[in-house]
Design a protein around this motif. Structure first.
Motif, short mmCIF file in Angstrom:
data_model
loop_
_atom_site.label_atom_id
_atom_site.label_comp_id
_atom_site.label_asym_id
_atom_site.label_seq_id
_atom_site.Cartn_x
_atom_site.Cartn_y
_atom_site.Cartn_z
N ILE A 5 20.06 -69.31 17.75
CA ILE A 5 21.39 -69.90 17.87
C ILE A 5 21.97 -69.28 19.13
O ILE A 5 21.90 -68.07 19.33
N GLN A 7 25.43 -68.70 21.14
CA GLN A 7 26.88 -68.74 21.00
C GLN A 7 27.50 -68.48 22.37
O GLN A 7 27.24 -67.45 22.98
N LEU A 116 28.31 -72.43 12.30
CA LEU A 116 27.69 -71.25 12.92
C LEU A 116 27.03 -70.39 11.86
O LEU A 116 25.88 -69.97 12.02
N VAL A 117 27.72 -70.14 10.76
CA VAL A 117 27.18 -69.29 9.70
C VAL A 117 25.92 -69.90 9.10
O VAL A 117 24.91 -69.22 8.90
N GLY A 119 23.89 -71.96 10.54
CA GLY A 119 22.84 -71.83 11.55
C GLY A 119 22.25 -70.44 11.60
O GLY A 119 21.03 -70.26 11.72
N ILE A 120 23.11 -69.44 11.51
CA ILE A 120 22.64 -68.04 11.56
C ILE A 120 21.71 -67.76 10.40
O ILE A 120 20.72 -67.04 10.55
N GLU A 121 22.01 -68.33 9.23
CA GLU A 121 21.15 -68.13 8.06
C GLU A 121 19.75 -68.68 8.29
O GLU A 121 18.77 -68.16 7.75
N ALA A 123 18.37 -69.09 11.42
CA ALA A 123 17.83 -68.61 12.69
C ALA A 123 17.22 -67.22 12.55
O ALA A 123 17.55 -66.46 11.65
N ASP A 124 16.35 -66.91 13.51
CA ASP A 124 15.80 -65.57 13.61
C ASP A 124 16.65 -64.70 14.53
O ASP A 124 16.68 -63.48 14.39
N ARG A 125 17.33 -65.33 15.48
CA ARG A 125 18.10 -64.60 16.49
C ARG A 125 19.40 -65.34 16.81
O ARG A 125 19.42 -66.57 16.86
N LEU A 126 20.43 -64.56 17.06
CA LEU A 126 21.70 -65.08 17.57
C LEU A 126 21.92 -64.41 18.92
O LEU A 126 21.91 -63.19 19.02
N SER A 128 24.65 -64.15 21.92
CA SER A 128 26.06 -64.42 22.18
C SER A 128 26.41 -64.03 23.60
O SER A 128 26.08 -62.93 24.06
#
Length: 129
Positions: A5, A7, A116-117, A119-121, A123-126, A128
């Motif tokens: 993700i 940001q 966003l939340v 997607g974070i669940e 995803a492996d990486r965020l 920003s």
């Protein structure tokens, strides 16, 4: 292969953060990873204003995000409350609020922080910026 993700919290032209986010996103994709979506938050929503008109010798970051989205089928998601507070509105919001004009159009969309939340669940990486 990792799922990312991205940001974006910074405006298109007052710092280099949005450009770095764009370049990093391209590098992640070219390395074979997935980008689930790009989430524009805080002043990052200014990247989605179609009225941005950079000088001829500057990268049109708005158009670059659109091209990247089309090429890789990546959703470009604005935080709705951050966008509305900063005067970035879609056609839907314009109609709901009685405005005859808007300055955000597809492929950019509006959503809440829940997007966003969620997607974070997944995803492996965020990353920003």
């Amino acid at each position: 292969m990792s799922k990312f993700i991205i940001q974006v919290n910074s405006p298109a032209y007052s710092t280099s953060a949005s450009y770095r986010a764009y370049r990093c996103t391209k590098a992640v994709l070219e390395a074979g990873h997935d980008v689930l979506h790009i989430f524009f938050y805080q002043d990052g929503v200014f990247n989605t204003n179609q009225l941005n008109t950079p000088a001829n010798d500057e990268l049109d970051l708005h158009a670059a995000w659109q091209t990247l989205s089309e090429q890789y089928q990546i959703p470009l998601v604005n935080c709705a409350s951050a966008a509305l507070r900063r005067g970035v509105i879609s056609e839907t919001e314009a109609k709901e609020n009685g405005y005859s004009h808007w300055n955000m159009q597809p492929p950019f969309t509006m959503a809440g922080l829940g997007e966003l939340v969620t997607g974070i669940e997944k995803a492996d990486r965020l990353l920003s910026f």
